[in-house]
Design a protein around this motif. Structure first.
Motif, PDB file in Angstrom:
ATOM      1  N   MET A  76       0.842  -1.212   0.000  1.00 43.46           N
ATOM      2  CA  MET A  76       0.000   0.000   0.000  1.00 43.46           C
ATOM      3  C   MET A  76       0.869   1.251   0.000  1.00 43.46           C
ATOM      4  SD  MET A  76      -3.363   0.113   0.208  1.00 43.46           S
ATOM      5  CE  MET A  76      -4.560  -1.161  -0.048  1.00 43.46           C
ATOM      6  N   SER A  79       4.844   2.585   4.069  1.00 37.84           N
ATOM      7  CA  SER A  79       6.100   2.530   4.828  1.00 37.84           C
ATOM      8  C   SER A  79       6.577   3.940   5.171  1.00 37.84           C
ATOM      9  CB  SER A  79       7.189   1.844   4.002  1.00 37.84           C
ATOM     10  OG  SER A  79       6.933   0.474   3.889  1.00 37.84           O
ATOM     11  N   PRO A 137      -0.533  -2.339  12.305  1.00 40.42           N
ATOM     12  CA  PRO A 137       0.243  -1.099  12.181  1.00 40.42           C
ATOM     13  C   PRO A 137      -0.611   0.168  12.101  1.00 40.42           C
ATOM     14  CG  PRO A 137       0.365  -2.373  10.151  1.00 40.42           C
ATOM     15  CD  PRO A 137      -0.332  -3.228  11.158  1.00 40.42           C
ATOM     16  N   THR A 142      -0.969  -3.943   3.710  1.00 42.65           N
ATOM     17  CA  THR A 142      -1.188  -5.302   3.216  1.00 42.65           C
ATOM     18  C   THR A 142      -0.392  -6.299   4.059  1.00 42.65           C
ATOM     19  OG1 THR A 142       0.718  -5.192   1.727  1.00 42.65           O
ATOM     20  CG2 THR A 142      -1.411  -4.461   0.841  1.00 42.65           C
ATOM     21  N   GLY A 203      11.446  -7.507   0.907  1.00 45.07           N
ATOM     22  CA  GLY A 203      11.392  -7.885  -0.516  1.00 45.07           C
ATOM     23  C   GLY A 203      12.759  -7.929  -1.178  1.00 45.07           C
ATOM     24  N   GLY A 206      13.223 -12.373  -1.725  1.00 43.74           N
ATOM     25  CA  GLY A 206      12.224 -13.095  -2.501  1.00 43.74           C
ATOM     26  C   GLY A 206      10.914 -12.347  -2.404  1.00 43.74           C
ATOM     27  N   GLU A 329      -1.176  11.335  11.465  1.00 44.23           N
ATOM     28  CA  GLU A 329      -1.819  12.223  10.474  1.00 44.23           C
ATOM     29  C   GLU A 329      -2.249  13.539  11.111  1.00 44.23           C
ATOM     30  OE1 GLU A 329      -4.899   9.637   8.895  1.00 44.23           O
ATOM     31  OE2 GLU A 329      -3.320   8.116   8.876  1.00 44.23           O
ATOM     32  N   HIS A 375       4.957   2.493  21.542  1.00 49.16           N
ATOM     33  CA  HIS A 375       4.413   1.212  21.995  1.00 49.16           C
ATOM     34  C   HIS A 375       5.270   0.841  23.209  1.00 49.16           C
ATOM     35  CE1 HIS A 375       2.386   1.374  18.188  1.00 49.16           C
ATOM     36  NE2 HIS A 375       3.483   1.176  17.493  1.00 49.16           N
TER      37      HIS A 375
HETATM   38  C1  LIG Z   1       0.155   6.730   9.841  1.00 49.97           C
HETATM   39  C2  LIG Z   1       1.053   5.512   9.857  1.00 49.97           C
HETATM   40  C3  LIG Z   1       1.152   4.749  11.016  1.00 49.97           C
HETATM   41  C4  LIG Z   1       1.978   3.623  11.034  1.00 49.97           C
HETATM   42  N1  LIG Z   1       2.047   2.892  12.193  1.00 49.97           N
HETATM   43  C5  LIG Z   1       2.804   1.787  12.217  1.00 49.97           C
HETATM   44  C6  LIG Z   1       2.868   0.987  13.406  1.00 49.97           C
HETATM   45  O1  LIG Z   1       2.264   1.282  14.438  1.00 49.97           O
HETATM   46  N2  LIG Z   1       3.616  -0.126  13.367  1.00 49.97           N
HETATM   47  C7  LIG Z   1       4.312  -0.502  12.244  1.00 49.97           C
HETATM   48  O2  LIG Z   1       4.959  -1.543  12.273  1.00 49.97           O
HETATM   49  N3  LIG Z   1       4.273   0.240  11.123  1.00 49.97           N
HETATM   50  C8  LIG Z   1       3.547   1.361  11.080  1.00 49.97           C
HETATM   51  N4  LIG Z   1       3.497   2.105   9.926  1.00 49.97           N
HETATM   52  C9  LIG Z   1       4.313   1.712   8.755  1.00 49.97           C
HETATM   53  C10 LIG Z   1       3.603   0.836   7.697  1.00 49.97           C
HETATM   54  O3  LIG Z   1       2.210   0.998   7.743  1.00 49.97           O
HETATM   55  C11 LIG Z   1       3.948  -0.645   7.846  1.00 49.97           C
HETATM   56  O4  LIG Z   1       5.331  -0.860   7.688  1.00 49.97           O
HETATM   57  C12 LIG Z   1       3.195  -1.558   6.856  1.00 49.97           C
HETATM   58  O5  LIG Z   1       3.484  -2.880   7.179  1.00 49.97           O
HETATM   59  C13 LIG Z   1       3.539  -1.327   5.391  1.00 49.97           C
HETATM   60  O6  LIG Z   1       2.628  -2.085   4.627  1.00 49.97           O
HETATM   61  P1  LIG Z   1       2.279  -1.705   3.116  1.00 49.97           P
HETATM   62  O7  LIG Z   1       1.263  -2.667   2.623  1.00 49.97           O
HETATM   63  O8  LIG Z   1       1.956  -0.283   2.987  1.00 49.97           O
HETATM   64  O9  LIG Z   1       3.676  -2.047   2.421  1.00 49.97           O
HETATM   65  P2  LIG Z   1       4.593  -1.127   1.497  1.00 49.97           P
HETATM   66  O10 LIG Z   1       4.937   0.114   2.207  1.00 49.97           O
HETATM   67  O11 LIG Z   1       3.993  -1.018   0.158  1.00 49.97           O
HETATM   68  O12 LIG Z   1       5.872  -2.069   1.385  1.00 49.97           O
HETATM   69  C14 LIG Z   1       6.629  -2.381   2.531  1.00 49.97           C
HETATM   70  C15 LIG Z   1       7.818  -3.247   2.142  1.00 49.97           C
HETATM   71  O13 LIG Z   1       7.334  -4.525   1.783  1.00 49.97           O
HETATM   72  C16 LIG Z   1       7.789  -4.901   0.492  1.00 49.97           C
HETATM   73  N5  LIG Z   1       6.722  -5.743  -0.048  1.00 49.97           N
HETATM   74  C17 LIG Z   1       5.428  -5.423  -0.268  1.00 49.97           C
HETATM   75  N6  LIG Z   1       4.772  -6.497  -0.729  1.00 49.97           N
HETATM   76  C18 LIG Z   1       5.662  -7.527  -0.794  1.00 49.97           C
HETATM   77  C19 LIG Z   1       5.588  -8.878  -1.204  1.00 49.97           C
HETATM   78  N7  LIG Z   1       4.447  -9.432  -1.653  1.00 49.97           N
HETATM   79  N8  LIG Z   1       6.721  -9.635  -1.136  1.00 49.97           N
HETATM   80  C20 LIG Z   1       7.887  -9.108  -0.689  1.00 49.97           C
HETATM   81  N9  LIG Z   1       8.017  -7.819  -0.309  1.00 49.97           N
HETATM   82  C21 LIG Z   1       6.907  -7.050  -0.341  1.00 49.97           C
HETATM   83  C22 LIG Z   1       8.012  -3.574  -0.223  1.00 49.97           C
HETATM   84  O14 LIG Z   1       8.920  -3.674  -1.286  1.00 49.97           O
HETATM   85  C23 LIG Z   1       8.582  -2.745   0.909  1.00 49.97           C
HETATM   86  O15 LIG Z   1       9.953  -3.017   1.095  1.00 49.97           O
HETATM   87  C24 LIG Z   1       2.694   3.249   9.881  1.00 49.97           C
HETATM   88  C25 LIG Z   1       2.579   4.009   8.716  1.00 49.97           C
HETATM   89  C26 LIG Z   1       1.780   5.136   8.696  1.00 49.97           C
HETATM   90  C27 LIG Z   1       1.671   5.933   7.416  1.00 49.97           C
END
Ligand SMILES: Cc1cc2nc3c(=O)[nH]c(=O)nc-3n(C[C@H](O)[C@H](O)[C@H](O)COP(=O)(O)OP(=O)(O)OC[C@H]3O[C@@H](n4cnc5c(N)ncnc54)[C@H](O)[C@@H]3O)c2cc1C
Length: 464
Positions: A76, A79, A137, A142, A203, A206, A329, A375
């Motif tokens: 999504m 990160s 998170p 995702t 990522g 793999g 936010e 946390h």
């Molecule tokens: C307002 C806010 C609050 C947040 N709070 C937290 C929190 O409390 N705790 C926390 O841990 N994080 C938090 N985050 C960070 C973030 O939401 C997390 O790290 C989340 O897991 C990222 O998921 P995403 O789907 O957006 O992945 P992305 O940001 O799209 O990708 C994350 C990483 O995963 C890799 N990736 C994605 N899909 C795959 C796949 N199928 N196979 C291999 N690699 C893959 C990408 O290349 C990238 O390196 C927060 C972010 C925001 C904006």
């Protein structure tokens, strides 16, 4: 790193692997996949592909590997360390169309999911079965992105991070080979633990195309407490003592006064303007909740707690949690026109009070709007700084705070990144944190991905 650009003939071949609506080189699509939620500069990929299944992922990787084209995954894009930014361009694989919940096995507390499933959507489906997937998170994320970052959240103190909640993975390697690792048994001592290698690898080793995740039963009794304190140090001391005496909350969150002020400003919750702990208990019955609450009360009062508000009703609890999830936010909305950076250190919980003290002192010295929260039950401290975009002085002041806190966390046996991953921003601390283990990590990377095409530029600092 030497990579090839994506040329027209590459696009033609890649387009032959998928349907026409699964590939785009349109400007707006490339822009949408150029930047996550961090301050790191945007970098556009050259093509975005939405795979529908593992065979397509495998075909794309075989081609990319043999033509040395970088491949970066996209969940999504929420990160906060630049993790999915395609630093070297190339192909972005967006998993939003591989988002099926394949099977839920209630009796085994397991679900098989594709990587693009958003964890809130899984939980909405599980709720009526009395089950849930605990890592949370907060942002709409995702499961693929969560596993790749080993994301956590406010309930990690009880249920563990993403790593603790996965049993089996299917991954496509850089050469296109598909492997399955882990089992559906709740434990195993068979062979090397490749799951733990892939989880948190962002990522770079793999691409995850399926996961079996661990589910938990929704607790019979949920109860929440808000405890207010004269200062964050007193609140942090209460956290460390609760852990020491076996209080076992499902959430143990710390908010400084400036965070409470932001919440009041937007949500009008009328919270007292003091540092506070939000404590949530998940128990089998009221007696256990009472016992935990009484222990927590005694410890908080010993630490100098002003007010201990137990038994907060569901409506107020939900309002508070919603505000907590939206905190980042809200902070950004308060400082429109400024950019942000997030500190994410984690330490053994006994070192938390000292960590908080240093964070406050450094924040004051920096003279940049800063917000402390965390946390706390996991020893995870966050600070969000809102920086003038072009203000070199503010950037370097905040960079100094980050360095100081990371060094202090490492001295205490902690980590530069509790949950956000290494991405781009934390690469420079990897050597200090991992010593000669970092060289072994690099050997593993070279073994799995000899051409370095998977999410290049992440995790490792330039000089290794
Ligand atoms: C307002 C806010 C609050 C947040 N709070 C937290 C929190 O409390 N705790 C926390 O841990 N994080 C938090 N985050 C960070 C973030 O939401 C997390 O790290 C989340 O897991 C990222 O998921 P995403 O789907 O957006 O992945 P992305 O940001 O799209 O990708 C994350 C990483 O995963 C890799 N990736 C994605 N899909 C795959 C796949 N199928 N196979 C291999 N690699 C893959 C990408 O290349 C990238 O390196 C927060 C972010 C925001 C904006």
């Amino acid at each position: 790193m030497e990579f090839n650009p994506v040329r027209q003939n590459d696009i033609h071949y890649l387009a032959s692997l998928v349907r026409p609506d699964q590939l785009s080189t349109g400007d707006s699509i490339l822009d949408l996949h150029a930047k996550d939620q961090s301050y790191h500069p945007a970098r556009r990929p050259e093509v975005v592909i939405w795979p529908h299944n593992r065979a397509e992922v495998s075909g794309i990787l075989q081609y990319a590997n043999s033509h040395r084209i970088p491949v970066t995954c996209w969940g999504m894009g929420t990160s906060v360390e630049g993790n999915p930014i395609p630093l070297y361009g190339g192909i972005v694989l967006d998993f939003s169309r591989m988002a099926r919940i394949l099977e839920i096995r209630e009796a085994d507390f397991q679900a098989d999911v594709e990587p693009g499933v958003v964890y809130q959507d899984l939980n909405n489906k599980l709720r009526h079965m009395g089950l849930f997937f605990p890592p949370d998170p907060g942002a709409r994320a995702t499961i693929g992105g969560m596993l790749a970052n080993n994301a956590s959240g406010i309930r990690t103190v009880r249920y563990g991070s993403s790593r603790a909640n996965v049993l089996r993975l299917t991954a496509v390697l850089a050469n296109g080979e598909i492997i399955e690792t882990g089992t559906r048994a709740s434990k195993t001592s068979s062979g090397y633990d490749l799951i733990n290698l892939f989880v948190g690898s962002e990522g770079t080793l793999g691409i995850l195309v399926e996961a079996t995740v661990r589910l938990r039963g929704l607790p019979e009794t949920i109860s929440a407490v808000i405890a207010t304190f004269p200062d964050v140090e007193a609140a942090a001391t209460a956290v460390s003592e609760m852990k020491r005496f076996g209080v076992d909350p499902a959430s143990l969150e710390l908010l400084s006064t400036e965070c409470v002020e932001v919440i009041n400003r937007e949500k009008d919750l009328g919270l007292s303007l003091t540092p506070m702990l939000f404590i949530e208990f998940h128990e089998a019955g009221k007696a256990q909740v009472r016992e935990m609450t009484n222990m927590a009360r005694e410890i908080c009062e010993d630490a100098g707690c002003y007010e201990f508000m137990a038994g907060i009703d569901r409506e107020d609890r939900d309002k508070f949690l919603k505000a907590r999830y939206e905190l980042a936010e809200m902070i950004m909305r308060k400082h429109v026109g400024r950019t942000h950076t997030v500190i994410d250190v984690a330490v053994p919980v006994s070192a938390y009070p000292d960590m908080i003290s240093l964070a406050r002192e450094e924040s004051r010295k920096a003279g940049v709007p800063g917000y402390t929260f965390g946390h706390a039950g996991d020893g995870n401290l966050h600070m969000i700084f809102m920086i003038g975009t072009e203000d070199r002085k503010e950037w370097s002041a905040v960079e100094h705070v980050n360095e100081r806190l990371v060094r202090k966390a490492l001295e205490a046996g902690g980590t530069a990144t509790g949950e956000h991953g290494t991405g781009i921003g934390k690469r420079k601390f990897m050597k200090a944190e991992h010593g000669n283990s970092l060289g072994w990590m690099k050997k593993l990377k070279n073994l799995f991905d000899p051409n370095g095409i998977l999410n290049p530029g992440k995790i490792f600092p330039g000089n290794i």
